[in-house]
Design an enzyme around this catalytic site. Structure first.
Site, PDB file in Angstrom:
ATOM      1  N   GLU A 229      39.315 -69.543 -51.544  1.00 51.13           N
ATOM      2  CA  GLU A 229      38.215 -68.656 -51.963  1.00 51.13           C
ATOM      3  C   GLU A 229      38.063 -68.663 -53.475  1.00 51.13           C
ATOM      4  O   GLU A 229      37.955 -67.618 -54.107  1.00 51.13           O
ATOM      5  CB  GLU A 229      38.442 -67.224 -51.460  1.00 51.13           C
ATOM      6  CG  GLU A 229      38.489 -67.138 -49.945  1.00 51.13           C
ATOM      7  CD  GLU A 229      38.580 -65.714 -49.411  1.00 51.13           C
ATOM      8  OE1 GLU A 229      38.768 -64.776 -50.212  1.00 51.13           O
ATOM      9  OE2 GLU A 229      38.453 -65.546 -48.191  1.00 51.13           O
TER      10      GLU A 229
ATOM     11  N   LYS B  86      33.342 -48.647 -40.239  1.00 44.28           N
ATOM     12  CA  LYS B  86      32.745 -49.599 -41.178  1.00 44.28           C
ATOM     13  C   LYS B  86      31.259 -49.729 -40.860  1.00 44.28           C
ATOM     14  O   LYS B  86      30.824 -50.620 -40.154  1.00 44.28           O
ATOM     15  CB  LYS B  86      33.475 -50.931 -41.029  1.00 44.28           C
ATOM     16  CG  LYS B  86      33.244 -51.906 -42.134  1.00 44.28           C
ATOM     17  CD  LYS B  86      33.990 -51.544 -43.413  1.00 44.28           C
ATOM     18  CE  LYS B  86      33.693 -52.505 -44.536  1.00 44.28           C
ATOM     19  NZ  LYS B  86      34.217 -53.849 -44.308  1.00 44.28           N
TER      20      LYS B  86
ATOM     21  N   ASP C 170      42.007 -49.997 -33.226  1.00 43.99           N
ATOM     22  CA  ASP C 170      43.101 -50.527 -34.038  1.00 43.99           C
ATOM     23  C   ASP C 170      44.349 -50.563 -33.166  1.00 43.99           C
ATOM     24  O   ASP C 170      44.621 -49.619 -32.434  1.00 43.99           O
ATOM     25  CB  ASP C 170      43.320 -49.606 -35.242  1.00 43.99           C
ATOM     26  CG  ASP C 170      44.657 -49.859 -35.892  1.00 43.99           C
ATOM     27  OD1 ASP C 170      45.003 -51.044 -36.064  1.00 43.99           O
ATOM     28  OD2 ASP C 170      45.372 -48.885 -36.207  1.00 43.99           O
TER      29      ASP C 170
ATOM     30  N   ASN D 222      31.951 -67.926 -49.936  1.00 44.35           N
ATOM     31  CA  ASN D 222      30.599 -68.205 -49.454  1.00 44.35           C
ATOM     32  C   ASN D 222      30.114 -69.359 -50.332  1.00 44.35           C
ATOM     33  O   ASN D 222      30.543 -69.479 -51.467  1.00 44.35           O
ATOM     34  CB  ASN D 222      29.688 -66.984 -49.605  1.00 44.35           C
ATOM     35  CG  ASN D 222      29.613 -66.527 -51.026  1.00 44.35           C
ATOM     36  OD1 ASN D 222      30.547 -65.911 -51.514  1.00 44.35           O
ATOM     37  ND2 ASN D 222      28.535 -66.855 -51.711  1.00 44.35           N
TER      38      ASN D 222
ATOM     39  N   GLU E 296      36.844 -70.693 -42.367  1.00 40.01           N
ATOM     40  CA  GLU E 296      37.279 -69.373 -41.891  1.00 40.01           C
ATOM     41  C   GLU E 296      36.113 -68.712 -41.184  1.00 40.01           C
ATOM     42  O   GLU E 296      35.012 -68.640 -41.731  1.00 40.01           O
ATOM     43  CB  GLU E 296      37.686 -68.444 -43.056  1.00 40.01           C
ATOM     44  CG  GLU E 296      39.024 -68.748 -43.652  1.00 40.01           C
ATOM     45  CD  GLU E 296      39.436 -67.702 -44.710  1.00 40.01           C
ATOM     46  OE1 GLU E 296      38.917 -66.571 -44.678  1.00 40.01           O
ATOM     47  OE2 GLU E 296      40.263 -68.051 -45.560  1.00 40.01           O
TER      48      GLU E 296
HETATM   49 CA    CA Z   1      45.302 -52.848 -37.436  1.00 40.72          CA
END
Ligand code: CA
Length: 655
Positions: free
Chosen positions: A194, A311, A299, A238, A290
Site C-alpha cells: 500500500e 459502520k 463480531d 487504490n 487484496e
Molecule cells: Ca473481531
C-alpha cells in the site's frame, strides 16, 4: 417516517437515514444463511492460469493460538491439509506479508501474525508442499505499512535513501534466499505494501524509486541463481495513474501493478479503468492483490470489526452472507479478467476468532482472547507495538476481519470457500429473492416527486427483475407536503414466487442550492485559477462525499489555487459552505471557503486532518439587500507540497 430538519443537521441525518435503510433493506429480504448452498455463474473463458490467491499471513499465529480448521465434512485439518484444502477449492497462490523486525528490544512481538521472515517461511513451505505458488509481500517496515504509515524499519532509521536502498537489497536477497533454502518456492514478490504515499520512510519519488529498484534487483538476482521465474509487483491501496507515471519516470523495473479493491470503499469501475490505463500505457500486468467481503455483521472474538452494523457509511452492495461473498468475489474476478488482468487475491480468509464468543457471559472469553492475542500475536496488534506505532499500541487487539473470513467463527469452511473452483465450473443452487433494491431521490422544495412505477428485485444469483410497486399514499403525500427533510416512502412488490416484499426509497427534500454543479458533477459554473495544475474536477470514488465527482487536489509542489463561481441572489439572508477532507497539510497550510459580496468578505478558515474526516467550513448571515445582487463563492487553498484532499457538496442556501 419523516423529520423536519434545519439545513445544519441535514448531512448527519441523511447519512444515518441511508444506513438505516441498508439494514432494514437486508431485514426485509429473504436472506440466505451460512449453510445455504451458493449459486455461482461461471466466468466464461476464465483462463486456467488466472491467479486466484489467498492471503493467509496470520495462519501460524492462529494455529499457535489454538485455532482449529476443518474440512467440509467436519474433520479437523492438519497444517498441510489446510493448504491442500485451499488448493482443492481452486486457490492457486498464497500471499504472505513480511515485517522486517516486528518486535521490541525485549523480544516482545508486535502481533499482526508476528510475521517476520521466520514465520513467513513456515507458511511458504506449507504452501509449496501443497502445490501452491507463493507471493511474498514485503512491507519494508517493522509493522503494518499502509497509505498513512510507511515508517522505516528500526534498523534503517537515520539512513539516507541510498543506504536504505542497500539495506533493502540485502534484506530482500537474504529473505528470499532463506525461503528457497528450506524448499519454499517464491513466484512473485511485492516491493512494498500500500505504498501510495511513501516507502520505508521516504516520501519523495526520487528516493522511493531507489528502494523499489534495489528490491527489484535483489529479486532478479535470486531468480537467476535459483533458475526460477519470479515476478516483481508493486502495490497501492487504490490505483492512481500518477504512481505508474512516477515509476516509469524513475525507470523502476517491475512486472505487475497491483491494487487493493474493497467493495465498501472503492468503486470497481474506477479501479478497473486505472488498471486498464496502466496496462495500455506502460505494458505492465495488472491485478487486484487484496479484496474481501463480509458474511455477517457480527463480531466473533471481542475485538470490533472493520465492517460492522455501526459502520454506517460503508456500502454493503451484496448480501451479507457467504452467497454475498461469492457474488462480490465473482464480480472482481470478472472485471479483472475483462481487462486481461492476471489475478485476484482474497485477504485473510482464515483470520477467525482465537476463541468464538459464547452467546452469554462473553466477558470471560474476551479476557482470555486478549491474553492469547498478546502471547501469540494473533491479533492485529499487541501492546508491544506501541513503541513503533503509537496508534497500534493504543487500539491493540484481535481480528478486525473475522466476519470477512471464508470460515465460520469455529473454523468450519463456509460455502464461499469454494468460490474460486466454482468460477471455472459454476455451481447450481436454488435461487431466491435477495432483496428489493433501495432507491434514493433528492428533490428541491416545491417540486413534485414522481416515484418509479416498478421496483427492481435482486435474486441470489445476482439477476435483477422489475415488478410493479404500489407506494404508500400517506408516505407520498408527506413528501409532497412542502416540508424540508428526509422521508422514507414504503411500497409493496409482488415477486414471481408469489410473495410480497417491501420496497423502500429515501427522498431528501432540500431547499434551493444557488450554486451550479455544487457537487462538481460537471465543470460548468466553476472557474479554476491554478498555475501548478494541482486541482481538478474528476471522478474519484475514494475521495468524494456524494455523486461521482469531486474537486480533488494534490501536488508534490506547494499548492496555490482558487476555485470560484459567480451567483445572483435576491434579497435575503444566506448561508454558504461545503465539505473538505484530506491530509499531509501540516500547520501552515490555509484553506478558506467564503463569499464575496461587493467589497465585503465572508470567510471560513479550515484545515484537513485525515482521509474521509469531512470538515464543514461554513459562513452564515450573508446579508443581501437588493434583488439580483451578484456574489462570488470561492475556495482558496495555499498549502505545503504533498498536501492532498478533496472538496465536495458546496452550497449557498437561503435561511
Ligand atoms: Ca473481531
Amino acid at each position: 417516517m419523516n423529520q423536519k430538519l434545519s439545513y445544519k443537521f441535514r448531512p448527519l441525518l441523511l447519512a444515518s437515514a441511508l444506513s438505516a435503510l441498508f439494514f432494514t433493506g437486508s431485514a426485509i429480504a429473504s436472506v440466505n444463511t451460512n449453510d445455504t448452498p451458493i449459486f455461482v455463474k461461471p466466468v466464461s473463458n476464465l483462463p486456467q492460469d488466472f491467479i486466484l490467491g489467498m492471503d493467509v499471513s496470520s495462519y501460524v499465529a492462529q494455529k499457535n493460538s489454538g485455532v482449529k480448521y476443518y474440512d467440509f465434512k467436519g474433520n479437523e485439518l492438519d497444517d498441510l491439509g489446510f493448504f491442500k484444502q485451499l488448493k482443492d477449492c481452486g486457490t492457486t497462490h498464497i500471499r504472505i506479508r513480511v515485517f522486517n523486525d516486528p518486535k521490541n528490544a525485549k523480544g516482545e512481538y508486535y502481533g499482526g501474525g508476528n510475521n517476520d521472515i521466520e514465520t513467513a517461511k513456515k507458511i511458504a513451505k506449507l504452501a509449496t508442499d501443497a502445490g501452491l505458488k507463493v507471493l511474498i509481500d514485503f512491507h519494508y517496515s517493522d509493522f503494518w505499512a499502509d497509505p498513512k504509515k510507511q515508517r522505516a524499519p528500526k534498523a534503517w532509521e537515520g539512513m539516507s535513501a541510498d543506504q536504505k536502498a542497500k539495506a533493502c537489497y540485502k534484506f530482500t536477497y537474504d529473505s528470499l534466499k532463506s525461503l528457497f533454502a528450506i524448499g519454499a518456492k517464491v513466484d512473485m514478490v511485492q516491493i512494498g505494501n500500500e505504498s501510495n504515499h511513501g516507502l520505508a520512510g521516504e516520501k519523495d519519488w526520487a528516493n522511493r524509486a531507489k528502494i523499489h529498484q534495489a528490491g527489484s534487483k535483489a529479486i532478479r538476482q535470486i531468480a537467476k541463481e535459483q533458475k526460477h521465474n519470479i515476478q516483481v509487483a508493486v502495490h497501492f491501496a487504490n490505483p492512481e495513474m500518477i504512481w505508474a507515471d512516477e515509476l516509469n519516470k524513475y525507470k523502476v523495473d517491475y512486472d505487475i501493478f497491483a491494487s487493493s479493491f474493497y467493495p465498501y470503499w472503492h468503486k470497481l469501475s474506477d479501479v478497473k479503468s486505472v488498471l486498464k490505463q496502466v496496462k495500455e500505457k506502460y505494458g505492465k500486468q495488472v491485478m487486484v492483490v487484496e479484496t474481501s467481503y463480509v458474511n455477517t455483521l457480527e463480531d466473533g472474538d471481542g475485538h470490533p470489526n472493520t465492517e460492522s452494523a455501526f459502520k454506517k457509511d460503508d456500502k454493503m452492495e451484496y448480501p451479507v452472507t457467504p452467497q454475498g461473498q461469492a457474488n462480490a468475489i465473482r464480480e472482481v474476478v470478472q472485471n479483472v479478467w475483462e481487462i486481461d488482468g492476471i489475478g485476484v487475491f482474497y485477504w485473510e480468509p482464515a483470520w477467525i476468532p482465537v476463541q468464538e464468543l459464547p452467546k452469554k457471559n462473553k466477558e470471560a472469553v474476551i479476557a482470555a482472547n486478549k491474553k492469547i492475542w498478546e502471547k501469540y500475536g494473533s491479533g492485529w496488534a499487541s501492546k508491544a507495538a506501541a513503541e513503533f506505532d503509537p496508534e497500534a499500541g493504543e487500539y491493540h487487539g484481535g481480528s478486525a476481519v473475522d466476519n470477512e473470513a471464508l470460515f465460520d467463527f469455529s473454523g468450519h469452511p463456509l460455502p464461499s470457500l469454494n468460490i474460486y473452483k466454482y468460477l471455472h465450473t459454476g455451481h447450481d443452487a436454488p435461487i431466491s429473492v435477495e432483496k428489493v433494491m433501495a432507491r434514493e431521490f433528492v428533490i428541491e422544495q416545491g417540486k413534485k416527486l414522481n416515484l418509479p412505477s416498478k421496483a427492481a428485485v435482486r435474486y441470489t444469483n445476482a439477476d435483477i427483475k422489475r415488478y410493479p410497486v404500489v407506494w404508500d399514499e400517506k408516505d407520498v403525500s408527506e413528501v409532497n407536503s412542502g416540508k424540508l427533510g428526509i422521508f422514507i416512502v414504503s411500497g409493496v412488490v409482488k415477486a414471481d414466487d408469489g410473495k410480497n416484499y417491501m420496497a423502500q426509497c429515501t427522498v431528501t427534500v432540500l431547499s434551493h442550492n444557488y450554486l451550479q454543479n455544487p457537487g462538481f458533477e460537471a465543470k460548468e459554473g466553476w472557474e479554476i485559477q491554478d498555475k501548478n495544475n494541482s486541482v481538478g474536477i474528476i471522478p474519484e470514488s475514494n475521495n468524494l462525499r456524494s455523486g461521482s465527482n469531486c474537486l480533488k487536489f494534490w501536488d508534490d509542489e506547494p499548492l496555490h489555487f482558487i476555485v470560484s463561481q459567480k451567483v445572483k441572489l435576491d434579497k435575503g439572508v444566506y448561508v454558504a459552505g461545503g465539505y473538505l477532507q484530506g491530509g499531509d497539510a501540516g500547520d501552515s497550510s490555509k484553506f478558506v471557503v467564503g463569499v464575496k459580496v461587493g467589497s465585503k468578505l465572508y470567510e471560513a478558515n479550515t484545515n484537513v486532518t485525515k482521509w474521509k474526516e469531512w470538515k464543514q467550513p461554513e459562513v452564515s448571515d450573508i446579508v443581501i439587500d437588493k434583488d439580483g445582487t451578484e456574489v462570488e463563492f470561492f475556495i482558496t487553498v495555499d498549502a505545503q507540497k504533498g498536501t492532498w484532499g478533496a472538496f465536495d457538496d458546496m452550497y449557498i442556501y437561503k435561511k
